[in-house]
Design an enzyme around this catalytic site. Structure first.
Site, mmCIF file in Angstrom:
data_model
loop_
_atom_site.group_PDB
_atom_site.id
_atom_site.type_symbol
_atom_site.label_atom_id
_atom_site.label_comp_id
_atom_site.label_asym_id
_atom_site.label_seq_id
_atom_site.Cartn_x
_atom_site.Cartn_y
_atom_site.Cartn_z
ATOM 1 N N ARG A 94 39.128 31.188 39.155
ATOM 2 C CA ARG A 94 38.344 32.373 38.983
ATOM 3 C C ARG A 94 38.132 33.161 40.262
ATOM 4 N NH1 ARG A 94 33.144 30.277 37.982
ATOM 5 N NH2 ARG A 94 32.558 30.872 39.910
ATOM 6 N N TYR A 133 37.744 59.257 33.474
ATOM 7 C CA TYR A 133 38.344 58.528 32.316
ATOM 8 C C TYR A 133 37.015 58.244 31.711
ATOM 9 C CZ TYR A 133 40.242 54.435 30.002
ATOM 10 O OH TYR A 133 40.562 53.589 29.138
ATOM 11 N N ASP A 193 40.020 56.665 41.793
ATOM 12 C CA ASP A 193 41.142 56.032 40.657
ATOM 13 C C ASP A 193 42.366 56.843 40.979
ATOM 14 O OD1 ASP A 193 42.187 55.351 38.152
ATOM 15 O OD2 ASP A 193 40.473 55.647 36.982
ATOM 16 N N LYS A 251 48.514 50.531 33.097
ATOM 17 C CA LYS A 251 49.339 51.653 32.851
ATOM 18 C C LYS A 251 50.598 51.539 33.881
ATOM 19 C CE LYS A 251 45.647 52.818 30.638
ATOM 20 N NZ LYS A 251 44.683 53.466 31.217
HETATM 21 C C1 LIG Z 1 43.212 53.235 31.428
HETATM 22 C C2 LIG Z 1 42.229 53.528 32.538
HETATM 23 C C3 LIG Z 1 41.338 53.018 32.988
HETATM 24 C C4 LIG Z 1 40.853 51.820 32.434
HETATM 25 O O1 LIG Z 1 41.618 50.635 32.511
HETATM 26 P P1 LIG Z 1 41.870 49.357 31.744
HETATM 27 O O2 LIG Z 1 42.932 48.565 32.180
HETATM 28 O O3 LIG Z 1 42.283 49.913 30.200
HETATM 29 O O4 LIG Z 1 40.471 48.741 31.303
HETATM 30 C C5 LIG Z 1 40.682 53.734 34.092
HETATM 31 N N1 LIG Z 1 41.002 54.935 34.708
HETATM 32 C C6 LIG Z 1 42.109 55.556 34.154
HETATM 33 C C7 LIG Z 1 42.551 56.822 34.864
HETATM 34 C C8 LIG Z 1 42.891 54.977 33.004
HETATM 35 O O5 LIG Z 1 43.972 55.644 32.625
#
Ligand SMILES: *Cc1c(COP(=O)(O)O)cnc(C)c1O
Length: 395
Positions: free
Chosen positions: A61, A114, A186, A211
């Site tokens: 963990r 997001y 982000d 992604k």
């Molecule tokens: C998909 C996404 C997230 C969230 O990520 P998850 O892995 O789905 O929790 C956050 N920021 C952006 C820009 C995203 O495209």
């Protein structure tokens, strides 16, 4: 005299993080270590590892060899001192916010973040007595004013989803630092191949690894990078609340990331070609892509990005009715909520990022009902354009 030069991003995508770790039975690939715990005969060594005086692992963990190799790979690509990972991108975001924000604090961010992040800002933080100020994404003057009023954190995302707006990381980071605020970016859409926010002044860069980093839409995870000091604070918070990345998903990311540079180069090219083609199409009203000279953020994008990314959005004449006819006709695109994988993925914000908003709220956010978010894959560009051509011909 030969100067030592940092390896390029293709080399780092492949070798980054992989040479640091003793590999099992001389394997050339990072093994998937499914073990929950690690065994010690010598109690002094065990204690030293537990107190982080010696390298090693105690309990998965907290840390795990496969997960650590993934973190080190991203760390090298972002040019950071340290990285730590999470079970999803949203876990990365909520752990960063949870580590640094306390009651009475103030956070400044943008309206176009997001969807999940926006939900935290609007629904979860205010009841904790954390003041949230969401600015118009491209209004730098408003952001500057709000930051100068004082805040604990400036939280940015660029390019944004699904509007593909560009935010000036360097300028806003400098202002935030004048008031002692922490800058979080982000970087999911840009990836470390196209943009390195730490080099532009950000303190923490984060990714949804689900992604582009993974790139194959088969693993969920998140990761953050920054200084030793900041990352350690977030690591200790995550270690206790338990939003840990699984070793199998870490392995999928390591494997996927070996082709990160190749994929992103191709996706940059494909997105640019699709954007230019769409811009000239009579059924298309507007195309949002930072590589187009017509994009309002083009000049800032040119300064802070080394490639314009694989994400674009566009709106077709005829709104949602037209979308319902056109999208199902595409042969080389998944109609799905994800993005950033090798296949082209399309989805209207009405079913993806902004499904919970009313038509009026979407209009206020600058999202026409006929908008399509397009995540360019690595297919042959001739096929992607021919596919769009035949599908749009049905309108
Ligand atoms: C998909 C996404 C997230 C969230 O990520 P998850 O892995 O789905 O929790 C956050 N920021 C952006 C820009 C995203 O495209």
């Amino acid at each position: 005299m030969t100067e030592s030069k940092n390896p390029g991003k293709s080399t780092l995508s492949i070798w980054g993080g992989e040479q640091e770790h003793p590999l099992y039975e001389r394997s050339t690939q990072v093994p998937v270590v499914h073990s929950v715990s690690f065994t010690y005969d010598d109690i002094d060594t065990w204690q030293d590892v537990a107190l982080e005086k010696q390298p090693g692992h105690i309990y998965s963990r907290n840390t795990n060899p496969t997960v650590r190799a993934f973190e080190d790979k991203v760390k090298e690509l972002e040019g950071a001192e340290a990285a730590t990972s999470f079970a999803s991108g949203m876990a990365a975001i909520s752990n960063v916010l949870g580590t640094f924000l306390k009651p009475g604090d103030r956070i400044v961010s943008i309206k176009d973040s997001y969807g999940g992040t926006n939900k935290i800002f609007n629904d979860f933080l205010p009841p904790l007595n954390i003041d949230v100020e969401l600015c118009n994404t491209t209004d730098v003057d408003q952001m500057e004013t709000e930051v100068r009023k004082g805040c604990t954190m400036l939280y940015l995302e660029t390019p944004t989803n699904p509007t593909i707006k560009i935010v000036d990381i360097k300028r806003l980071s400098a202002i935030a630092h004048e008031v002692g605020a922490l800058v979080v970016v982000d970087n999911t859409f840009a990836t470390p191949i196209n943009q390195n926010p730490l080099s532009l002044g950000a303190d923490i860069v984060l990714h949804s690894a689900s992604k582009y980093l993974g790139g194959h839409a088969d693993a969920l995870g998140g990761v953050i990078c920054g200084s030793q000091k900041l990352v350690k604070q977030v690591y200790h918070y995550r270690e206790i609340n338990g939003a840990t990345l699984s070793p199998m998903d870490a392995y999928s990311f390591i494997r996927g990331m070996k082709t990160l540079k190749l994929r992103i180069d191709r996706q940059n090219e494909n997105a640019m070609a699709v954007a230019r083609w769409l811009e000239a199409h009579p059924s298309v009203e507007q195309v949002n892509y930072p590589g187009l000279e017509s994009h309002p953020g083009h000049n800032i994008a040119k300064q802070q990005m080394s490639g314009f990314g694989g994400m674009l959005s566009f709106s077709v004449k005829g709104g949602l009715d037209a979308i319902k006819i056109f999208l199902p006709k595409l042969k080389f695109a998944h109609r799905a909520a994800n993005l950033g994988c090798v296949e082209t993925v399309v989805g209207p914000p009405v079913t993806t990022s902004h499904v919970e908003c009313s038509a009026e709220e979407r209009a206020a956010a600058g999202i026409p009902e006929g908008m399509v978010r397009y995540s360019a894959g690595i297919e042959d560009i001739e096929d992607l354009i021919a596919d769009l051509d035949q599908a749009l011909a049905h309108l």
